[in-house]
Design a protein around this motif. Structure first.
Motif, mmCIF file in Angstrom:
data_model
loop_
_atom_site.group_PDB
_atom_site.id
_atom_site.type_symbol
_atom_site.label_atom_id
_atom_site.label_comp_id
_atom_site.label_asym_id
_atom_site.label_seq_id
_atom_site.Cartn_x
_atom_site.Cartn_y
_atom_site.Cartn_z
ATOM 1 N N ALA A 161 0.785 -1.212 0.078
ATOM 2 C CA ALA A 161 -0.070 0.078 -0.027
ATOM 3 C C ALA A 161 0.891 1.279 -0.300
ATOM 4 O O ALA A 161 0.496 2.307 -0.789
ATOM 5 N N ARG A 162 1.780 1.422 0.745
ATOM 6 C CA ARG A 162 2.703 2.389 0.750
ATOM 7 C C ARG A 162 3.464 2.732 -0.370
ATOM 8 O O ARG A 162 3.487 3.629 -1.026
ATOM 9 N N ALA A 163 3.819 1.675 -1.264
ATOM 10 C CA ALA A 163 4.583 1.676 -2.409
ATOM 11 C C ALA A 163 3.660 2.229 -3.409
ATOM 12 O O ALA A 163 4.002 3.043 -4.330
ATOM 13 N N ALA A 164 2.467 1.922 -3.537
ATOM 14 C CA ALA A 164 1.399 2.069 -4.629
ATOM 15 C C ALA A 164 0.996 3.523 -4.292
ATOM 16 O O ALA A 164 0.871 4.482 -5.223
ATOM 17 N N LEU A 165 1.053 3.921 -2.933
ATOM 18 C CA LEU A 165 0.529 5.418 -2.596
ATOM 19 C C LEU A 165 1.844 6.350 -2.999
ATOM 20 O O LEU A 165 1.518 7.562 -3.603
ATOM 21 N N MET A 166 3.079 5.861 -2.630
ATOM 22 C CA MET A 166 4.226 6.748 -3.342
ATOM 23 C C MET A 166 4.208 6.824 -4.505
ATOM 24 O O MET A 166 4.392 7.846 -5.329
ATOM 25 N N ALA A 167 3.863 5.691 -5.356
ATOM 26 C CA ALA A 167 3.946 5.810 -6.849
ATOM 27 C C ALA A 167 2.978 6.696 -7.329
ATOM 28 O O ALA A 167 2.997 7.553 -8.122
ATOM 29 N N ARG A 168 1.735 6.615 -6.878
ATOM 30 C CA ARG A 168 0.612 7.489 -7.237
ATOM 31 C C ARG A 168 0.976 8.889 -7.116
ATOM 32 O O ARG A 168 0.762 9.833 -7.836
ATOM 33 N N ARG A 169 1.464 9.256 -5.804
ATOM 34 C CA ARG A 169 1.820 10.527 -5.351
ATOM 35 C C ARG A 169 2.955 11.094 -6.346
ATOM 36 O O ARG A 169 2.947 12.161 -6.668
ATOM 37 N N ALA A 170 3.916 10.514 -6.597
ATOM 38 C CA ALA A 170 5.120 10.968 -7.417
ATOM 39 C C ALA A 170 4.522 10.942 -8.839
ATOM 40 O O ALA A 170 5.008 11.856 -9.633
ATOM 41 N N ALA A 171 3.603 10.139 -9.131
ATOM 42 C CA ALA A 171 3.446 10.188 -10.893
ATOM 43 C C ALA A 171 2.480 11.440 -10.772
ATOM 44 O O ALA A 171 2.574 12.104 -11.989
ATOM 45 N N LYS A 172 1.950 11.956 -10.080
ATOM 46 C CA LYS A 172 1.079 13.301 -9.948
ATOM 47 C C LYS A 172 2.238 14.284 -10.216
ATOM 48 O O LYS A 172 1.719 15.273 -10.961
ATOM 49 N N ARG A 173 3.141 14.084 -9.548
ATOM 50 C CA ARG A 173 4.119 15.432 -9.651
ATOM 51 C C ARG A 173 4.834 15.311 -10.864
ATOM 52 O O ARG A 173 5.499 16.409 -11.410
#
Length: 98
Positions: free
Chosen positions: A49-61
């Protein structure tokens, strides 16, 4: 009652007590294995969950191909944050991680 029956009864009682003791020991061992398995599964799901969240947040940026290579590098870096205890909860971007 004859002495033979008393001896057989006592031997049967001792055998039953031994079997119950073995059964309880095995049950506790299996509970320990199950708890270990559940803890590992919980840890794995938290990491996922943490990796998916980090990936989503980073992809937005990141939007350009150069940004995507930076994103890949960022995801491969180790997380500098210290490990949290299992009783604490963390919330990132409105999602609660246990």
């Amino acid at each position: 009652m004859s002495p033979d029956r008393v001896v057989l009864g006592l031997a049967g009682l001792i055998a039953i007590m031994g079997l119950v003791k073995l059964m309880r020991r095995r049950q506790e061992h299996l509970r320990g294995l199950l708890k270990t398995h559940v803890d590992k599964q919980l840890e794995w799901s938290r990491k996922k969950a943490r990796a998916a969240l980090m990936a989503r947040r980073a992809a937005k940026r990141k939007a350009t191909p150069q940004d995507l290579t930076e994103l890949t590098d960022m995801l491969h870096e180790n997380d500098p944050a210290p490990a949290q205890s299992s009783s604490q909860q963390e919330e990132i971007d409105g999602v609660t991680l246990f």
